[in-house]
Design an enzyme around this catalytic site. Structure first.
Site, mmCIF file in Angstrom:
data_model
loop_
_atom_site.group_PDB
_atom_site.id
_atom_site.type_symbol
_atom_site.label_atom_id
_atom_site.label_comp_id
_atom_site.label_asym_id
_atom_site.label_seq_id
_atom_site.Cartn_x
_atom_site.Cartn_y
_atom_site.Cartn_z
ATOM 1 N N CYS A 117 0.827 -1.211 0.000
ATOM 2 C CA CYS A 117 0.000 0.000 0.000
ATOM 3 C C CYS A 117 0.867 1.270 0.000
ATOM 4 O O CYS A 117 1.999 1.261 -0.499
ATOM 5 C CB CYS A 117 -0.991 -0.001 1.159
ATOM 6 N N ASP A 186 -3.422 1.531 10.180
ATOM 7 C CA ASP A 186 -4.588 2.418 10.301
ATOM 8 C C ASP A 186 -5.089 2.427 11.737
ATOM 9 O O ASP A 186 -5.674 3.409 12.192
ATOM 10 C CB ASP A 186 -5.699 1.984 9.353
HETATM 11 P P1 RI2 Z 1 0.159 6.422 6.802
HETATM 12 C C1 RI2 Z 1 -3.606 3.634 4.464
HETATM 13 O O1 RI2 Z 1 -4.998 3.472 4.355
HETATM 14 C C2 RI2 Z 1 -2.859 2.326 4.283
HETATM 15 O O2 RI2 Z 1 -3.545 1.226 4.826
HETATM 16 C C3 RI2 Z 1 -1.599 2.643 5.023
HETATM 17 O O3 RI2 Z 1 -0.826 1.501 5.337
HETATM 18 C C4 RI2 Z 1 -2.170 3.327 6.255
HETATM 19 O O4 RI2 Z 1 -3.257 4.116 5.755
HETATM 20 C C5 RI2 Z 1 -1.211 4.181 7.024
HETATM 21 O O5 RI2 Z 1 -0.731 5.221 6.209
HETATM 22 P P2 RI2 Z 1 -5.889 4.283 3.240
HETATM 23 O O6 RI2 Z 1 -6.192 5.610 3.836
HETATM 24 O O7 RI2 Z 1 -0.636 7.063 7.899
HETATM 25 O O8 RI2 Z 1 -5.068 4.366 1.973
HETATM 26 O O9 RI2 Z 1 1.441 5.804 7.290
HETATM 27 O O10 RI2 Z 1 -7.130 3.461 3.083
HETATM 28 O O11 RI2 Z 1 0.346 7.336 5.620
#
Ligand code: RI2
Length: 302
Positions: A117, A186
């Site tokens: 991701c 998350d």
């Molecule tokens: P940072 C994202 O979720 C991903 O799951 C990623 O690993 C997590 O948030 C943490 O991201 P989404 O918002 O806070 O893309 O480290 O659904 O950037």
């Protein structure tokens, strides 16, 4: 989904509360607090899994209601909310930088790192390691169905990191060559389980099989204090249209499509959680949680 990443989501919520405080036409501090609480509630409903979102809102509104007295004037309340929002935003960006610094120590030249991701915290670690002239390679999963892995790969490539995208399903094929896996979070539960983008737990199981180190990089506002009360983290279910087209669905009316956005990696599959407060084994996260959220439960989280 225009704002993604649990940290960015939390900072966007802080900006939104600041905006409410600045533009509100409320006539009394009590009215402004009601308006801010409504905004906060609406923001919290936007993404149910990223606990950074309620934590950011509770930090700001909890701080404002603590600082509010009978003599507080409107201007002072507005300023207080703006200051608390700015404070949250700067703590958050600072936390990402510290995680970068700490996490980069775990990357050594010659490493093959795998990530999933698009996590700001993970990207920061990799960019810090690169700026220390460490030479390593990165495998990034596509991260279906929304392909956020492409964002990570693009940022890393722009910064000179040797990066390849692989299909999510190719993880096991490559895992025996991987030195460490680093993913974001998350939400983190009191037992050290990590909620992250769908597919994370599958990667963790594969890493466990090959004894590959599995690290999680997360700011401490990803800790979910509600889980201390036995609450479960809600897993966001997103539109089937992220998985198949409307046309395909119409042509195949008998097929149901499920699209959970996150999954849960149990603590036994995690080696370390890298936070801005230091590195913790997942089993130790409960002590950090109790230290950071010491107030009597459940009043703090209403
Ligand atoms: P940072 C994202 O979720 C991903 O799951 C990623 O690993 C997590 O948030 C943490 O991201 P989404 O918002 O806070 O893309 O480290 O659904 O950037």
């Amino acid at each position: 989904m225009e704002i993604r990443g649990a940290g960015r989501i939390a900072r966007a919520a802080a900006e939104a509360l600041k905006e409410t405080a600045t533009s509100s036409r409320a006539k009394t501090p009590a009215q402004l607090m009601i308006e801010l609480t409504r905004s906060g509630q609406k923001l919290k409903e936007a993404r149910p899994t990223a606990v950074s979102l309620p934590n950011s809102i509770n930090f700001i509104l909890g701080g404002a209601s603590k600082g509010l007295t009978r003599s507080t004037k409107m201007g002072a309340l507005r300023k207080m909310v703006i200051r608390l929002s700015d404070d949250f935003i700067s703590r958050s960006t600072n936390a990402v930088s510290i995680i970068g610094e700490i996490g980069a120590k775990r990357i050594v030249s010659g490493d093959l790192v795998l990530t999933h991701c698009n996590s700001e915290a993970v990207t920061q670690i990799l960019l810090d390691a690169k700026s220390q002239n460490k030479e390593f390679q990165v495998l990034v999963t596509e991260t279906r169905p929304r392909y956020q892995g492409r964002l990570t790969a693009a940022i890393l490539a722009r910064n000179g990191v040797d990066v390849s995208i692989i299909p999510d399903s190719a993880c096991r094929l490559y895992m025996h060559e991987v030195d460490r896996v680093i993913v974001g979070a998350d939400a983190i539960a009191s037992n050290g389980a990590v909620v992250n983008k769908i597919g994370t737990s599958m990667i963790a199981v594969v890493a466990h099989e090959t004894r590959t180190r599995f690290f999680v990089a997360a700011e401490t506002y990803k800790l979910s204090p509600r889980t201390l009360l036995g609450d479960l983290v809600e897993i966001e279910e997103r539109s089937p249209l992220e998985v198949v087209s409307e046309k395909w669905m119409a042509e195949n009316p008998g097929v149901k499509v499920k699209n959970p956005s996150f999954d849960i990696t149990p603590p036994e599959y995690i080696d370390l959680i890298i936070t801005e407060q230091g590195v913790f084994p997942p089993q130790g996260i409960v002590f950090l949680m109790k230290e950071l959220y010491p107030e009597p439960l459940p009043l703090t989280f209403e």
